[in-house]
Design an enzyme around this catalytic site. Structure first.
Site, short mmCIF file in Angstrom:
data_model
loop_
_atom_site.label_atom_id
_atom_site.label_comp_id
_atom_site.label_asym_id
_atom_site.label_seq_id
_atom_site.Cartn_x
_atom_site.Cartn_y
_atom_site.Cartn_z
N VAL A 90 0.83 -1.21 0.00
CA VAL A 90 0.00 0.00 0.00
C VAL A 90 0.86 1.25 0.00
O VAL A 90 0.63 2.19 -0.77
CB VAL A 90 -0.96 0.00 1.20
N ASP A 94 10.82 3.45 5.76
CA ASP A 94 10.68 2.08 6.20
C ASP A 94 11.81 1.74 7.16
O ASP A 94 12.96 2.19 6.96
CB ASP A 94 10.69 1.11 5.02
N PHE A 131 -8.26 1.19 -1.41
CA PHE A 131 -9.11 0.24 -2.13
C PHE A 131 -8.36 -0.25 -3.37
O PHE A 131 -8.84 -0.13 -4.50
CB PHE A 131 -10.45 0.88 -2.52
N GLU A 139 -4.69 -5.88 -5.97
CA GLU A 139 -3.38 -6.34 -6.41
C GLU A 139 -3.44 -6.73 -7.88
O GLU A 139 -4.37 -7.38 -8.33
CB GLU A 139 -2.91 -7.52 -5.56
N ASN A 184 -14.92 -5.00 2.00
CA ASN A 184 -14.25 -6.28 1.78
C ASN A 184 -15.12 -7.45 2.22
O ASN A 184 -15.13 -8.50 1.58
CB ASN A 184 -12.91 -6.30 2.51
N LEU A 194 -18.57 -12.42 -9.20
CA LEU A 194 -19.47 -13.55 -9.33
C LEU A 194 -18.85 -14.64 -10.20
O LEU A 194 -19.51 -15.26 -11.03
CB LEU A 194 -20.81 -13.11 -9.93
N CYS A 251 -6.13 -9.18 2.03
CA CYS A 251 -7.23 -8.37 2.57
C CYS A 251 -8.41 -9.19 3.07
O CYS A 251 -8.76 -9.13 4.25
CB CYS A 251 -7.71 -7.37 1.52
N LYS A 270 -4.32 -14.75 -6.92
CA LYS A 270 -4.91 -14.20 -8.14
C LYS A 270 -3.78 -13.91 -9.11
O LYS A 270 -2.60 -13.92 -8.73
CB LYS A 270 -5.71 -12.92 -7.83
#
Length: 436
Positions: A11, A30, A152, A155, A211, A253, A263, A326
């Protein structure tokens, strides 16, 4: 405007690079010196299409830089984004906010001028209140506003999602916070991106509710797919038939092996814990999480059935094509492939696997699985091929070549990529999801 982005993970890095591309001066911070060194050398910590080029272009233009020093990074920043991890806490499933709180304390120690502190991390309701208390305890002698601005980002499509958002949710309790956030996102106004201003607590809840609802749509169509298999229906026809109803919509769907990623599993669990704490149980979300967990193992059993059952499957080899949860990401968090492979191994099945981007991340999560360098190598000598993740590279496999390489022409398509009649015409025993 100078913007500090604390956290250079998925993110933080995507958001920081996109804000720099809008023309802002962005510093990504970081604590991991190795990560910062790699970023300064142009090496990305994650795979996201277009990200390396976006980062390189803005570094070259002088709008994007990286540091391990929070004090240095927030100096002069008008907006300080907190984009650190909020993993599920061991033992109770609550979101672990220790990193968020630690950043807030350090900001309180080093902040020298008015600024807006923005929680970009996905956090439970009330987190902004706690961040505000931490900053108040620091005794700052100037105004500070704490704002919620949930992400929102999908990925594999994160850059487009950031630059062309459906909505930008901003939970602010004062005009200072609202004005600064309007300036942060002003470059998007030409795209008429809808800014939705809410209370901070409403903003925090929007992310979790969104989500949970999407996870519910996925789980719903997966259960309808199971029913289709029993009654002889086609889940793709059913999904299209209900998706054409504008009240329902066609997205999310697509029947498959269940949801995973960074997430949905984490956020549904955190939402359930919040609901439990406030004595407002979410029974639907409880069912969604339970059904999704069991579905992944069920997909492994589906592969075993395609091999002829438990006894026949023992000692055979299955090739898994696609491991990430995915396509277009290397993210293996809660990927269905992990549970599928474990189910197969528990049944005495040998597993080989190939993924275009995810094998480095997958290897430590899938002990005993043989990782190979190509789809052709994976299927060679296999007793069955299971398509788990619908990467473009697997959408148009040369089935004649696959048939020549496998030991037995058995294809289990867990993403319904192929047409049953065409695959069977090539001589394969073919199994898919929710189709006769």
């Amino acid at each position: 405007m100078k913007i500090a982005m604390v956290g250079s993970g998925y993110v933080g890095l995507v958001s920081g690079a996109c804000l720099a591309d809008f023309g802002h001066d962005v510093v990504c911070i970081d604590k991991d010196p190795g990560k910062i060194e790699r970023l300064q050398a142009g090496v990305m910590p994650i795979y996201e299409p277009g990200l390396a080029e976006l980062v390189a272009g803005n570094v070259k233009a002088g709008r994007l830089s990286f540091t391990t020093s929070l004090a240095e990074g927030i100096d002069g920043a008008q907006a300080i984004f907190i984009a650190v991890g909020t993993p599920s806490r061991r033992g109770d499933g609550h979101a672990d906010l220790s990193f968020v709180h630690a950043v807030a304390r350090e900001v309180g120690e080093h902040l020298k001028a008015p600024a807006v502190i923005v929680t970009k991390s996905t956090v439970p309701v009330g987190t902004g209140d706690e961040v505000e208390r931490i900053l108040a305890d620091a005794g700052l002698a100037f105004p500070v506003s704490v704002v919620s601005n949930p992400e929102f980002l999908r990925e594999g499509a994160a850059i487009g999602d950031f630059k062309r958002p459906d909505r930008i949710v901003i939970g602010a309790e004062d005009d200072f916070g609202r004005q600064v956030m309007q300036e942060v996102y002003r470059p998007l106004f030409l795209n008429q991106a809808p800014l939705l201003f809410t209370s901070r607590r409403s903003s925090e809840l929007i992310k979790y509710a969104a989500n949970a609802f999407l996870a519910t749509k996925i789980t719903f169509i997966n259960e309808i797919a199971d029913l289709c298999e029993k009654v002889g229906g086609n889940v793709q026809d059913v999904a299209r038939g209900i998706g054409l109803d504008n009240r329902i919509g066609s997205k999310f769907l697509h029947a498959g092996p269940g949801y995973g990623g960074s997430c949905f599993p984490k956020d549904t669990l955190a939402l359930l814990k919040t609901a439990e704490d406030y004595d407002a149980p979410l029974r639907i979300v409880e069912a969604v999480a339970k059904v999704n967990d069991s579905r992944k193992r069920a997909m492994g059993r589906k592969v075993i059935e395609a091999l002829g059952g438990a006894e026949a499957a023992r000692g055979k080899t299955v090739a898994l094509l696609g491991l990430t949860f995915k396509p277009n990401t290397d993210d293996m968090r809660d990927a269905p492939a992990i549970a599928i492979a474990q189910t197969l191994q528990d049944a005495g099945v040998k597993v080989t696997a190939y993924d275009p981007e995810g094998m480095e991340m997958a290897a430590p999560l899938m002990p005993g699985v043989t990782m190979v360098g190509s789809a052709a190598e994976a299927v060679t000598g296999a007793d069955a091929v299971a398509l788990v993740t619908e990467w473009d590279a697997f959408r148009a496999l040369d089935l004649d070549r696959v048939k020549a390489l496998v030991k037995t022409p058995v294809l289990i398509d867990l993403r319904n990529v192929y047409r049953p009649d065409e695959v069977r015409a090539k001589g394969f025993a073919y199994t898919s999801i929710g189709r006769p």
